[in-house]
Write an enzyme that holds these catalytic residues in place. Structure first.
Site, PDB file in Angstrom:
ATOM      1  N   CYS A   2       0.845  -1.204   0.000  1.00 41.16           N
ATOM      2  CA  CYS A   2       0.000   0.000   0.000  1.00 41.16           C
ATOM      3  C   CYS A   2       0.881   1.254   0.000  1.00 41.16           C
ATOM      4  CB  CYS A   2      -0.856  -0.003   1.259  1.00 41.16           C
ATOM      5  SG  CYS A   2      -1.643  -1.571   1.562  1.00 41.16           S
ATOM      6  N   ARG A  27       1.766   2.168  -7.943  1.00 41.04           N
ATOM      7  CA  ARG A  27       2.021   0.958  -7.143  1.00 41.04           C
ATOM      8  C   ARG A  27       0.856  -0.015  -7.212  1.00 41.04           C
ATOM      9  NH1 ARG A  27       5.556   2.572  -2.436  1.00 41.04           N
ATOM     10  NH2 ARG A  27       4.513   0.983  -1.212  1.00 41.04           N
ATOM     11  N   TRP A  77      -3.801  -1.928  -0.945  1.00 39.51           N
ATOM     12  CA  TRP A  77      -3.716  -3.133  -1.786  1.00 39.51           C
ATOM     13  C   TRP A  77      -4.195  -4.244  -0.862  1.00 39.51           C
ATOM     14  CZ3 TRP A  77      -2.575  -4.188  -6.828  1.00 39.51           C
ATOM     15  CH2 TRP A  77      -2.314  -5.510  -7.167  1.00 39.51           C
ATOM     16  N   ASN A 103       0.622  -0.146   6.546  1.00 43.18           N
ATOM     17  CA  ASN A 103       1.156  -1.123   5.588  1.00 43.18           C
ATOM     18  C   ASN A 103       1.701  -2.261   6.410  1.00 43.18           C
ATOM     19  OD1 ASN A 103       0.603   0.538   3.509  1.00 43.18           O
ATOM     20  ND2 ASN A 103       2.721   1.098   3.030  1.00 43.18           N
ATOM     21  N   GLY A 104       1.444  -3.502   5.970  1.00 43.72           N
ATOM     22  CA  GLY A 104       1.997  -4.659   6.686  1.00 43.72           C
ATOM     23  C   GLY A 104       0.876  -5.612   7.064  1.00 43.72           C
ATOM     24  N   GLU A 488       9.616 -21.875 -17.221  1.00 45.37           N
ATOM     25  CA  GLU A 488       9.484 -20.485 -16.767  1.00 45.37           C
ATOM     26  C   GLU A 488      10.708 -19.668 -17.160  1.00 45.37           C
ATOM     27  OE1 GLU A 488       7.333 -18.552 -15.898  1.00 45.37           O
ATOM     28  OE2 GLU A 488       8.331 -16.914 -14.864  1.00 45.37           O
ATOM     29  N   LYS A 492      10.603 -16.316 -19.520  1.00 43.65           N
ATOM     30  CA  LYS A 492      11.176 -15.018 -19.131  1.00 43.65           C
ATOM     31  C   LYS A 492      12.055 -14.488 -20.250  1.00 43.65           C
ATOM     32  CE  LYS A 492       8.920 -13.987 -16.413  1.00 43.65           C
ATOM     33  NZ  LYS A 492       7.874 -14.843 -16.365  1.00 43.65           N
ATOM     34  N   GLU A 495       9.965 -13.560 -23.506  1.00 44.75           N
ATOM     35  CA  GLU A 495       8.977 -12.469 -23.460  1.00 44.75           C
ATOM     36  C   GLU A 495       9.615 -11.095 -23.246  1.00 44.75           C
ATOM     37  OE1 GLU A 495       5.957 -12.371 -20.422  1.00 44.75           O
ATOM     38  OE2 GLU A 495       7.238 -13.390 -19.019  1.00 44.75           O
ATOM     39  N   HIS A 511      14.330 -37.314 -27.920  1.00 46.42           N
ATOM     40  CA  HIS A 511      13.112 -37.517 -28.732  1.00 46.42           C
ATOM     41  C   HIS A 511      12.903 -36.370 -29.704  1.00 46.42           C
ATOM     42  CE1 HIS A 511      11.920 -40.923 -26.168  1.00 46.42           C
ATOM     43  NE2 HIS A 511      12.585 -40.237 -25.246  1.00 46.42           N
ATOM     44  N   LYS A 611      -0.204  -6.999 -19.393  1.00 45.89           N
ATOM     45  CA  LYS A 611       0.005  -7.544 -18.046  1.00 45.89           C
ATOM     46  C   LYS A 611      -1.084  -8.557 -17.713  1.00 45.89           C
ATOM     47  CE  LYS A 611       1.821  -8.240 -14.091  1.00 45.89           C
ATOM     48  NZ  LYS A 611       2.966  -9.192 -14.096  1.00 45.89           N
TER      49      LYS A 611
HETATM   50  C1  AGP Z   1       4.263 -14.129 -17.404  1.00 54.66           C
HETATM   51  O1  AGP Z   1       5.494 -13.449 -17.283  1.00 54.66           O
HETATM   52  C2  AGP Z   1       3.372 -13.531 -18.463  1.00 54.66           C
HETATM   53  N1  AGP Z   1       3.187 -12.146 -18.248  1.00 54.66           N
HETATM   54  C3  AGP Z   1       2.084 -14.298 -18.664  1.00 54.66           C
HETATM   55  O2  AGP Z   1       2.412 -15.598 -19.106  1.00 54.66           O
HETATM   56  C4  AGP Z   1       1.174 -14.436 -17.426  1.00 54.66           C
HETATM   57  O3  AGP Z   1       1.763 -15.295 -16.491  1.00 54.66           O
HETATM   58  C5  AGP Z   1      -0.153 -15.044 -17.878  1.00 54.66           C
HETATM   59  O4  AGP Z   1      -0.759 -14.164 -18.787  1.00 54.66           O
HETATM   60  C6  AGP Z   1      -1.109 -15.322 -16.709  1.00 54.66           C
HETATM   61  O5  AGP Z   1      -1.452 -14.130 -16.075  1.00 54.66           O
HETATM   62  P1  AGP Z   1      -2.194 -14.215 -14.665  1.00 54.66           P
HETATM   63  O6  AGP Z   1      -1.249 -14.894 -13.725  1.00 54.66           O
HETATM   64  O7  AGP Z   1      -2.469 -12.794 -14.296  1.00 54.66           O
HETATM   65  O8  AGP Z   1      -3.450 -15.022 -14.845  1.00 54.66           O
END
Ligand code: AGP
Length: 616
Positions: A2, A27, A77, A103-104, A488, A492, A495, A511, A611
């Site tokens: 927050c 934030r 938040w 906050n906390g 993952e 990273k 993307e 394979h 996002k």
């Molecule tokens: C992850 O770095 C990406 N931005 C994307 O794969 C994300 O994880 C995915 O769109 C799921 O989003 P969410 O966790 O908000 O559901």
């Protein structure tokens, strides 16, 4: 986390507080409010759910005397209680003589709330923070605010950064912190400020100092006094001149939100565990009646659903839940699940994982599962999001707002949440002995510090990034608990740097993927000694080397054998195999970040990405 802002001086406080809250909007928050110390002996609180413009229009239609020259403000938040007007901060007690922003996390808020209710206090909100306002109200009957605050805070277990305003001393603000995130004091001429980060102050002053844990500050227009909360002694603070631009301030001095959020992971994971994981008993305490319902002993199968990084977190979750509950766990990409007429019934516990809680595929899959009778749990970072509102129970990852499109702290707190879920279910279903629960809880309690040690390796990672930034294709290999981390790590890199990268289970190499290996296709191999498939991963490394492939290995600190076989290494502390994903992902996040930086990418907002994918 927050946002907090406070002002006391000679100017009208309201515009200064609102401007400060606007500066904290980046934030992320779900509600906002302010408290003004009117001269008529009361504290006036105005607070609204939603965006700050809701608060601003409410303020416009409220009677606020222009000569109110002190007050506090907050952007919330949610961690306890839905986003609503009532749950927004500031909070007062039964009367309107004191207001607090916090906050906390107050771990013992329920116990304090029960004690205060027994003394006749009436609570308005579902939050933990309101408890502090009632504690202050009691102490203010006995002491002046400078003494009442330490007395009240001494009863708190948990973390806090707080600012308090009391009508008996309307021009005095009291700030204090203990693990609740930054609290910065801004110094002016005839006016002084408090805030959770400097971006709220830069328009007024660049002379600041930060409170340390267990410090309290008394702020008046004439000056500030800092005291040590443990011994009451005055603390001399070094005033700094902030040279940051407003944009730099929002990122806490980091060049990108993504790096700030990578570095916040130890705190985020600690916050996710705080008040829920008790290493002394191995018990997991989760908020809400669902967690003690008989259903948790009755369900026959678990289905985990998510997209992207959240899907990869679910893959780790599967390993944990199957290992300790010995129950069938399916993991499904939510966009596939929703079109497959899946086999789900009322004996299926469905866990949906989503940072934003608004991903359309995940939300639709949730509804599909619900329509077939499943009970739904959400592991989510945004209280009040669609996914949380449509689930029976929410296991909130307390990562705070994640601004960077590439998910980092949300991922590791999702893994932390899976541990809380696993240990809770294992306790309820007696699938783990108390000694085992205590052992794993102790191991988990150490992870935030172990994360800190990994995140300190920025120089080594920058060096590796330079060495690997010119390649156009990568293969990431992992087995068992590390297979989702390979996925993952590859996500990273692709993307944010736009370099092609694929994650594969190490056993899959022969394979097909091995056909790709040559000197132009580096392989990131996660080969941890604690893993039951460590030797197999060493074989994978040999196979790659035999075809002139280049190996970057994520290894345990001090593993000489793996170090010898690899071209370069990234190291993590030796921990149990099932704990390691929260650590092994960190160097891969940082490497992706450093490579993207070398390639001058738009790291916080990579091309074509959002996002939260709220449309199909
Ligand atoms: C992850 O770095 C990406 N931005 C994307 O794969 C994300 O994880 C995915 O769109 C799921 O989003 P969410 O966790 O908000 O559901």
């Amino acid at each position: 986390m927050c946002g907090i802002v406070g002002y006391t001086g000679f100017k009208p406080a309201t515009p200064i507080l609102l401007n400060g809250l606007v500066k904290l909007e980046y934030r992320g928050y779900d509600s906002a409010g302010l408290a003004l110390a009117a001269r008529n002996g009361s504290v006036q609180i105005i607070k609204k759910v939603g965006k700050i413009h809701n608060l601003i229009s409410t303020v416009k239609h409220s009677k606020i005397s222009p000569n109110v020259t002190s007050g506090i403000g907050h952007t919330r938040w949610a961690t306890h209680g839905q986003p609503t007007d009532i749950n927004a901060h500031p909070h007062s007690g039964c009367g309107n003589n004191v207001a607090v922003v916090h906050n906390g996390i107050i771990e013992n808020y329920q116990q304090l709330k029960d004690q205060l209710k027994a003394k006749g206090h009436r609570f308005k909100s579902q939050t933990d923070s309101e408890v502090l306002a009632h504690l202050l109200e009691d102490e203010l009957k006995k002491y002046p605010v400078e003494k009442a605050v330490p007395q009240a805070l001494a009863k708190i277990e948990g973390t806090y950064s707080v600012v308090i305003i009391d009508q008996s001393k309307p021009d005095t603000l009291i700030g204090a912190r203990s693990g609740g995130g930054a609290l910065v004091v801004g110094l002016g001429k005839g006016e002084n400020f408090l805030a959770s980060d400097v971006s709220a102050l830069l328009a007024y002053t660049r002379e600041v100092f930060y409170l340390e844990d267990h410090e309290m500050v008394i702020v008046t227009p004439q000056g500030v006094t800092v005291l040590n909360l443990s011994n009451g002694k005055t603390v001399k603070k070094q005033v700094a001149e902030i040279a940051w631009t407003a944009e730099q301030a929002e990122k806490g001095g980091y060049p990108h939100f993504m790096l700030k959020e990578i570095m916040e992971q130890p705190t985020a994971l600690q916050d996710t565990f705080t008040g829920r994981l008790d290493p002394s008993t191995g018990k997991v305490i989760l908020e809400g009646a669902f967690w003690s319902s008989p259903y948790l002993k009755q369900f026959k199968k678990i289905t985990l659903l998510g997209m992207g990084t959240s899907y990869y977190a679910a893959l780790v979750g599967k390993f944990l839940l199957e290992k300790y509950l010995r129950i069938q766990v399916e993991v499904d990409n939510a966009s596939e699940f929703r079109y497959r007429n899946p086999i789900v019934d009322k004996k299926t516990l469905v866990v949906v994982i989503s940072q934003s809680g608004e991903t359309v595929d995940t939300l639709t899959a949730l509804r599909e599962a619900k329509s077939k009778g499943a009970k739904i749990i959400a592991i989510c970072n945004v209280m009040g999001s669609s996914v949380t509102r449509e689930s029976e129970a929410v296991l909130l990852t307390r990562a705070g707002p994640e601004i960077g499109v590439a998910s980092t702290k949300a991922f590791t707190t999702q893994l932390g949440a899976f541990w809380l879920l696993t240990l809770h279910l294992a306790g309820v279903r007696r699938a783990m002995k108390p000694a085992e629960l205590r052992k794993k809880s102790h191991e988990l309690a150490k992870v935030p510090l172990q994360m800190e040690s990994v995140l300190k390796q920025t120089k080594a990672i920058e060096k590796v990034a330079k060495e690997y930034s010119t390649y156009f294709n990568f293969l990431y290999l992992g087995r068992g608990f590390q297979y989702p981390i390979a996925l993952e790590g590859a996500l990273k890199l692709k993307e944010i740097s736009y370099i092609h990268a694929e994650g594969y289970p190490g056993g899959e190499m022969k394979h097909g993927p091995i056909a790709l290996i040559d000197s132009k296709m580096p392989v990131v191999a996660i080969a941890l000694k604690s893993s039951s498939t460590y030797e197999k991963m060493l074989n994978n490394i040999e196979e790659v080397k035999a075809r002139k492939g280049k190996i970057l290995a994520v290894i345990e600190k001090g593993d000489k054998e793996a170090r010898r076989k690899a071209n370069s290494v990234l190291e993590i502390p030796a921990v149990a195999e099932d704990i390691s994903p929260m650590l092994s992902v960190l160097p891969l996040q940082l490497m992706a970040y450093e490579i993207a930086k070398l390639k001058r990418r738009e790291i916080d907002q990579p091309r074509n990405l959002a996002k939260s994918v709220t449309v199909e």
